[in-house]
Design a protein around this motif. Sequence first.
Motif, PDB file in Angstrom:
ATOM      1  N   ALA A  80       0.830  -1.211   0.000  1.00 49.97           N
ATOM      2  CA  ALA A  80       0.000   0.000   0.000  1.00 49.97           C
ATOM      3  C   ALA A  80       0.861   1.255   0.000  1.00 49.97           C
ATOM      4  O   ALA A  80       0.552   2.237  -0.696  1.00 49.97           O
ATOM      5  CB  ALA A  80      -0.934  -0.001   1.208  1.00 49.97           C
ATOM      6  N   GLN A  81       1.949   1.243   0.763  1.00 45.37           N
ATOM      7  CA  GLN A  81       2.850   2.394   0.788  1.00 45.37           C
ATOM      8  C   GLN A  81       3.457   2.632  -0.590  1.00 45.37           C
ATOM      9  O   GLN A  81       3.578   3.780  -1.039  1.00 45.37           O
ATOM     10  CB  GLN A  81       3.950   2.164   1.822  1.00 45.37           C
ATOM     11  N   GLY A  82       3.851   1.541  -1.253  1.00 45.78           N
ATOM     12  CA  GLY A  82       4.380   1.676  -2.612  1.00 45.78           C
ATOM     13  C   GLY A  82       3.344   2.231  -3.560  1.00 45.78           C
ATOM     14  O   GLY A  82       3.632   3.103  -4.387  1.00 45.78           O
ATOM     15  N   TRP A  83       2.118   1.729  -3.439  1.00 42.43           N
ATOM     16  CA  TRP A  83       1.011   2.198  -4.282  1.00 42.43           C
ATOM     17  C   TRP A  83       0.763   3.685  -4.080  1.00 42.43           C
ATOM     18  O   TRP A  83       0.644   4.453  -5.046  1.00 42.43           O
ATOM     19  CB  TRP A  83      -0.242   1.395  -3.942  1.00 42.43           C
ATOM     20  N   GLN A  84       0.662   4.096  -2.816  1.00 42.72           N
ATOM     21  CA  GLN A  84       0.324   5.484  -2.512  1.00 42.72           C
ATOM     22  C   GLN A  84       1.438   6.447  -2.907  1.00 42.72           C
ATOM     23  O   GLN A  84       1.178   7.566  -3.358  1.00 42.72           O
ATOM     24  CB  GLN A  84       0.030   5.631  -1.009  1.00 42.72           C
ATOM     25  N   ALA A  85       2.699   6.014  -2.764  1.00 46.36           N
ATOM     26  CA  ALA A  85       3.821   6.922  -3.006  1.00 46.36           C
ATOM     27  C   ALA A  85       4.244   6.973  -4.462  1.00 46.36           C
ATOM     28  O   ALA A  85       4.895   7.941  -4.876  1.00 46.36           O
ATOM     29  CB  ALA A  85       5.016   6.508  -2.144  1.00 46.36           C
ATOM     30  N   PHE A  86       3.885   5.949  -5.239  1.00 46.15           N
ATOM     31  CA  PHE A  86       4.378   5.914  -6.615  1.00 46.15           C
ATOM     32  C   PHE A  86       3.766   7.048  -7.436  1.00 46.15           C
ATOM     33  O   PHE A  86       2.545   7.176  -7.513  1.00 46.15           O
ATOM     34  CB  PHE A  86       4.047   4.567  -7.252  1.00 46.15           C
ATOM     35  N   PRO A  87       4.592   7.873  -8.077  1.00 43.45           N
ATOM     36  CA  PRO A  87       4.065   9.050  -8.777  1.00 43.45           C
ATOM     37  C   PRO A  87       3.647   8.782 -10.222  1.00 43.45           C
ATOM     38  O   PRO A  87       3.046   9.651 -10.858  1.00 43.45           O
ATOM     39  CB  PRO A  87       5.249  10.019  -8.744  1.00 43.45           C
ATOM     40  N   GLY A  88       3.976   7.617 -10.755  1.00 40.32           N
ATOM     41  CA  GLY A  88       3.726   7.341 -12.163  1.00 40.32           C
ATOM     42  C   GLY A  88       2.424   6.605 -12.410  1.00 40.32           C
ATOM     43  O   GLY A  88       1.655   6.316 -11.495  1.00 40.32           O
ATOM     44  N   TRP A 132      -4.729   1.542   2.332  1.00 40.81           N
ATOM     45  CA  TRP A 132      -5.091   1.614   0.919  1.00 40.81           C
ATOM     46  C   TRP A 132      -6.157   2.677   0.652  1.00 40.81           C
ATOM     47  O   TRP A 132      -6.757   2.689  -0.430  1.00 40.81           O
ATOM     48  CB  TRP A 132      -5.621   0.261   0.451  1.00 40.81           C
ATOM     49  N   SER A 133      -6.410   3.561   1.595  1.00 40.16           N
ATOM     50  CA  SER A 133      -7.504   4.517   1.462  1.00 40.16           C
ATOM     51  C   SER A 133      -7.419   5.288   0.142  1.00 40.16           C
ATOM     52  O   SER A 133      -6.348   5.711  -0.275  1.00 40.16           O
ATOM     53  CB  SER A 133      -7.493   5.506   2.633  1.00 40.16           C
ATOM     54  N   SER A 134      -8.562   5.403  -0.501  1.00 38.09           N
ATOM     55  CA  SER A 134      -8.683   6.120  -1.786  1.00 38.09           C
ATOM     56  C   SER A 134      -7.825   5.500  -2.879  1.00 38.09           C
ATOM     57  O   SER A 134      -7.467   6.177  -3.846  1.00 38.09           O
ATOM     58  CB  SER A 134      -8.320   7.606  -1.618  1.00 38.09           C
ATOM     59  N   TRP A 135      -7.509   4.214  -2.759  1.00 38.20           N
ATOM     60  CA  TRP A 135      -6.634   3.564  -3.729  1.00 38.20           C
ATOM     61  C   TRP A 135      -7.202   3.616  -5.137  1.00 38.20           C
ATOM     62  O   TRP A 135      -6.478   3.799  -6.111  1.00 38.20           O
ATOM     63  CB  TRP A 135      -6.386   2.111  -3.324  1.00 38.20           C
ATOM     64  N   SER A 136      -8.535   3.468  -5.247  1.00 40.10           N
ATOM     65  CA  SER A 136      -9.152   3.373  -6.573  1.00 40.10           C
ATOM     66  C   SER A 136      -9.270   4.716  -7.277  1.00 40.10           C
ATOM     67  O   SER A 136      -9.555   4.755  -8.481  1.00 40.10           O
ATOM     68  CB  SER A 136     -10.531   2.721  -6.468  1.00 40.10           C
ATOM     69  N   SER A 137      -9.046   5.796  -6.548  1.00 35.70           N
ATOM     70  CA  SER A 137      -9.109   7.123  -7.165  1.00 35.70           C
ATOM     71  C   SER A 137      -7.717   7.718  -7.362  1.00 35.70           C
ATOM     72  O   SER A 137      -7.582   8.918  -7.602  1.00 35.70           O
ATOM     73  CB  SER A 137      -9.958   8.067  -6.303  1.00 35.70           C
ATOM     74  N   LYS A 138      -6.713   6.874  -7.281  1.00 35.02           N
ATOM     75  CA  LYS A 138      -5.333   7.346  -7.442  1.00 35.02           C
ATOM     76  C   LYS A 138      -5.135   7.979  -8.816  1.00 35.02           C
ATOM     77  O   LYS A 138      -5.618   7.477  -9.843  1.00 35.02           O
ATOM     78  CB  LYS A 138      -4.359   6.179  -7.263  1.00 35.02           C
ATOM     79  N   HIS A 139      -4.392   9.060  -8.829  1.00 38.97           N
ATOM     80  CA  HIS A 139      -4.067   9.741 -10.080  1.00 38.97           C
ATOM     81  C   HIS A 139      -3.289   8.805 -10.997  1.00 38.97           C
ATOM     82  O   HIS A 139      -2.409   8.080 -10.563  1.00 38.97           O
ATOM     83  CB  HIS A 139      -3.241  10.997  -9.774  1.00 38.97           C
ATOM     84  N   GLN A 140      -3.641   8.781 -12.257  1.00 42.74           N
ATOM     85  CA  GLN A 140      -2.983   7.985 -13.293  1.00 42.74           C
ATOM     86  C   GLN A 140      -3.203   6.475 -13.125  1.00 42.74           C
ATOM     87  O   GLN A 140      -2.404   5.675 -13.601  1.00 42.74           O
ATOM     88  CB  GLN A 140      -1.475   8.268 -13.370  1.00 42.74           C
ATOM     89  N   LEU A 141      -4.290   6.094 -12.451  1.00 44.87           N
ATOM     90  CA  LEU A 141      -4.636   4.676 -12.352  1.00 44.87           C
ATOM     91  C   LEU A 141      -5.565   4.285 -13.490  1.00 44.87           C
ATOM     92  O   LEU A 141      -6.584   4.936 -13.730  1.00 44.87           O
ATOM     93  CB  LEU A 141      -5.320   4.383 -11.017  1.00 44.87           C
ATOM     94  N   THR A 142      -5.205   3.227 -14.201  1.00 47.33           N
ATOM     95  CA  THR A 142      -6.086   2.609 -15.183  1.00 47.33           C
ATOM     96  C   THR A 142      -6.474   1.245 -14.630  1.00 47.33           C
ATOM     97  O   THR A 142      -5.626   0.368 -14.476  1.00 47.33           O
ATOM     98  CB  THR A 142      -5.388   2.440 -16.544  1.00 47.33           C
TER      99      THR A 142
END
Length: 280
Positions: A205-213, A239-249
């Motif tokens: 989750a930390q990797g997911w949240q911090a990854f800028p790409g 994982w909060s707000s994981w599905s609304s992450k910027h640049q997520l497909t």
Amino acid sequence: MTINEQALWLHGEGFDMLGIVSLPPASTPTQRTGVVIVVGGAQYRAGSHRQFVQLARFLAEGGFPVLRFDLPGMGDSPGELPSFEDTAPHIATAINGFQRQHPGVERVVLWGLCDGASASLLYVDATHDPRIAGLALLNPWVRSEVSLARARVKHYYRQRLREPDFWRKLLKGLVGWQALRELARNLHGMRQSTREMTSFQDRMAQGWQAFPGPILLLLSENDLTAQEFAEHAGRSSPWSSWSSKHQLTRLVLFGADHTCSSPEAVMAVEAQTRDWLRQS
């Protein structure tokens, strides 16, 4: 079109790994973004039903250099197989060797299935490697007793209990009471504290949240591992707000199983990955 494939030995600190690089045909412009396929589980670089071979060659035909490699203890790589939680040095060594052999690869996308996807997120969390330009994750592994119980109850038992045929068989003795006892165990498992879960899910989750790409998330419709991921990510605070992450497909592969073994699923994964790479 004929792609060029080369063997590449990857030398790390205390380990050696064999990789195969798939390069675009001479007539196809080579992209500056390369793909490193992170193999998960007890698999070697070909993948189930040659999944990684086909994916690598398909992407190479589209202009993207691809490296797939055997972790120590698998395929042609000597040594002892590491846990997916401890593969950051191996992924770094793969990227280093890939770029050293092919300096035109300036950026790297990690592509992983199951705990290969998990290892990719753990690598990002551990290293914050600026060379990583994107993550392509197919059915990431987050299994714990809690997540497995929730997925089973929601996606199997709930449907099963709604089927009149199940109750008819139960009353006739054709379905054992073991099925109901198993349901009770899963309901109990759902009530267990998420604090009992091991820490790798939180590091993912930390990797997911911090990854800028950009991130490509592919979830197979008929896969318990994919359902567990969605259940866990939707309930766990890291994982909060994981599905609304910027640049997520985020895409669902309808009718697909865990390894996307059908021809239709194979083609969908290949096409979705290539199109996403072109847009990233």
